[in-house]
Write a protein that holds these residues in place. Structure first.
Motif, short mmCIF file in Angstrom:
data_model
loop_
_atom_site.label_atom_id
_atom_site.label_comp_id
_atom_site.label_asym_id
_atom_site.label_seq_id
_atom_site.Cartn_x
_atom_site.Cartn_y
_atom_site.Cartn_z
N LEU A 125 0.87 -1.08 -0.05
CA LEU A 125 -0.06 0.05 -0.01
C LEU A 125 0.88 1.33 -0.13
N LEU A 126 1.77 1.46 1.01
CA LEU A 126 2.64 2.56 0.90
C LEU A 126 3.36 2.65 -0.44
N LYS A 127 3.94 1.48 -0.89
CA LYS A 127 4.76 1.47 -2.25
C LYS A 127 3.81 2.23 -3.26
N THR A 128 2.54 1.69 -3.34
CA THR A 128 1.66 2.42 -4.47
C THR A 128 1.33 3.75 -4.06
N LEU A 129 1.26 4.24 -2.87
CA LEU A 129 0.99 5.45 -2.41
C LEU A 129 2.00 6.54 -3.04
N GLU A 130 3.32 5.91 -3.06
CA GLU A 130 4.47 6.64 -3.39
C GLU A 130 4.48 7.02 -4.77
N SER A 131 3.91 6.07 -5.51
CA SER A 131 3.96 6.04 -6.92
C SER A 131 2.71 6.87 -7.67
N LEU A 135 -5.23 -3.92 -1.51
CA LEU A 135 -5.81 -4.26 -0.25
C LEU A 135 -4.88 -4.42 0.91
N GLY A 136 -5.31 -4.11 2.05
CA GLY A 136 -4.73 -4.44 3.41
C GLY A 136 -5.92 -5.06 4.08
N GLU A 137 -5.50 -6.11 4.68
CA GLU A 137 -6.63 -6.73 5.73
C GLU A 137 -5.89 -6.97 6.91
N TRP A 138 -6.60 -6.80 8.10
CA TRP A 138 -5.81 -6.99 9.63
C TRP A 138 -6.91 -7.79 10.25
N ILE A 139 -6.56 -8.97 11.00
CA ILE A 139 -7.36 -9.49 12.12
C ILE A 139 -6.46 -9.01 13.46
N ILE A 140 -7.26 -8.43 14.46
CA ILE A 140 -6.53 -8.10 15.59
C ILE A 140 -7.05 -8.66 16.99
N GLY A 169 -5.69 -13.45 15.60
CA GLY A 169 -5.30 -12.06 15.66
C GLY A 169 -3.93 -11.70 15.88
N ILE A 170 -3.45 -10.46 15.31
CA ILE A 170 -2.23 -9.90 15.41
C ILE A 170 -2.24 -9.01 16.70
N GLU A 171 -1.04 -8.52 17.12
CA GLU A 171 -1.11 -7.52 18.26
C GLU A 171 -1.38 -6.07 17.92
N PRO A 172 -2.46 -5.64 18.55
CA PRO A 172 -3.00 -4.54 18.34
C PRO A 172 -1.78 -3.10 17.68
N GLU A 173 -0.86 -3.33 18.59
CA GLU A 173 0.12 -2.13 18.33
C GLU A 173 1.04 -2.51 16.85
N ASP A 174 0.92 -3.62 16.53
CA ASP A 174 1.53 -3.56 15.12
C ASP A 174 0.59 -3.39 13.95
N ALA A 175 -0.85 -3.85 14.33
CA ALA A 175 -1.65 -3.65 13.18
C ALA A 175 -2.23 -2.18 13.10
N LEU A 176 -2.36 -1.69 14.29
CA LEU A 176 -2.60 -0.29 14.46
C LEU A 176 -1.71 0.94 13.55
N GLU A 177 -0.41 0.25 13.96
CA GLU A 177 0.75 1.14 13.50
C GLU A 177 0.83 0.90 12.09
N SER A 178 0.66 0.01 11.52
CA SER A 178 0.55 -0.53 9.87
C SER A 178 -0.48 0.45 9.36
N ILE A 179 -1.68 0.40 9.85
CA ILE A 179 -2.96 0.95 9.34
C ILE A 179 -2.92 2.59 9.36
N THR A 180 -2.16 2.88 10.39
CA THR A 180 -2.12 4.45 10.53
C THR A 180 -0.98 5.13 9.62
N GLN A 181 -0.09 4.21 9.47
CA GLN A 181 1.08 4.80 8.56
C GLN A 181 0.60 4.86 7.13
N VAL A 182 -0.29 3.76 6.78
CA VAL A 182 -0.95 4.06 5.21
C VAL A 182 -1.96 5.10 5.10
N ILE A 183 -2.70 5.34 6.23
CA ILE A 183 -3.71 6.34 6.18
C ILE A 183 -2.99 7.76 6.11
N ALA A 184 -2.15 7.99 6.88
CA ALA A 184 -1.27 9.19 7.01
C ALA A 184 -0.60 9.48 5.63
N SER A 185 0.03 8.63 5.02
CA SER A 185 0.94 8.40 3.64
C SER A 185 -0.24 9.20 2.65
#
Length: 255
Positions: A10-16, A67-72, A97-113
């Protein structure tokens, strides 16, 4: 694809992606769809258990969606009502589910980008999903979304607000009813974060086609237009509530 690979793609696509400006029309805009499933309906007390991001290139449609999908694992119990709706159980989330810190950080990085490229975050009834994200970030002591973006405010597209303003119909305004009204075929079952996200993003093409005034809205005009539209709807809805002897609502829309 694992969670890290999804966010990197997602971040790579946003960069382009092309740099959008305040003059970009909604009908021509890239969009980042967002939806969550949660332990319940109370931001600050409940938490996200599933989230999806869908990056849409307006010239590519579904074929170019990223797409990015997360189960937390929320580390709190599912409410019985929410579990009945979205199908998640405590046992499943603890196991998969993955740990909330990891999922939330990934999600928020993409939204911010996306935000920093003037690509709006699109969510149906957006205040709920954004509030859930904001509260979860605070719960796990992660940097807020606002602190990561260069704009003064979050840039959001809410098809529910738009539909209320332009479509004077008597049917329900749930996502399933609204997609049916606009002829959008769901890709999967509703109350699945991915299916709901894709359906919500799909609404923009028929909305901007049927209502040219929406298609001509620019990124720079979006927030003020939607805030006004929500205010007009709220005043009308409150008049109806009072006429039925019910309490008025006071919720704003990103105000």
């Amino acid at each position: 694809m694992n969670d890290l690979a999804q966010s990197e793609q997602l971040l790579k696509t946003l960069e382009s992606a092309p740099q959008q400006t305040s003059e970009t029309a909604l009908s021509k805009s890239w969009l980042l769809g967002f939806d969550t499933e949660t332990t319940g309906a109370r931001p600050g007390r409940d938490a996200i258990v599933s989230a999806t991001l869908v990056l849409r290139d307006p010239e590519g449609g579904h074929a170019k969606d990223v797409l990015g999908e997360w189960i937390i694992n929320p580390h709190r119990h599912m409410s019985p009502g929410a579990s009945k709706v979205n199908g998640f159980t405590d046992d499943y989330l603890q196991k998969h589910g993955i740990e909330p810190e990891d999922a939330l950080e990934s999600i928020t990085q993409v939204i911010a980008s996306a935000q920093n490229n003037n690509i709006p975050l699109l969510a149906y009834n957006a205040p709920f999903d954004v509030a859930m994200l904001q509260h979860d970030l605070g719960q796990w002591k992660l940097d807020s979304l606002e602190s990561r973006i260069t704009n003064d405010n979050i840039l959001v597209v809410d098809p529910l607000v738009i539909d209320r303003a332009v479509s004077h119909r008597s049917s329900k305004r749930t996502l399933s009813y609204t997609t049916e009204y606009y002829g959008v075929e769901p890709d999967g079952d509703f109350h699945n974060a991915t299916a709901d996200t894709v359906a919500a993003v799909d609404l923009i093409q028929p909305m901007t086609t049927l209502y040219p005034q929406i298609g001509h809205l620019t990124i720079g005009e979006l927030m003020a237009w939607q805030q006004h539209a929500h205010s007009v709807w709220k005043d009308s809805f409150n008049q109806w509530l009072v006429s039925k002897g019910r309490r008025p609502i006071h919720d704003g829309w990103f105000e």
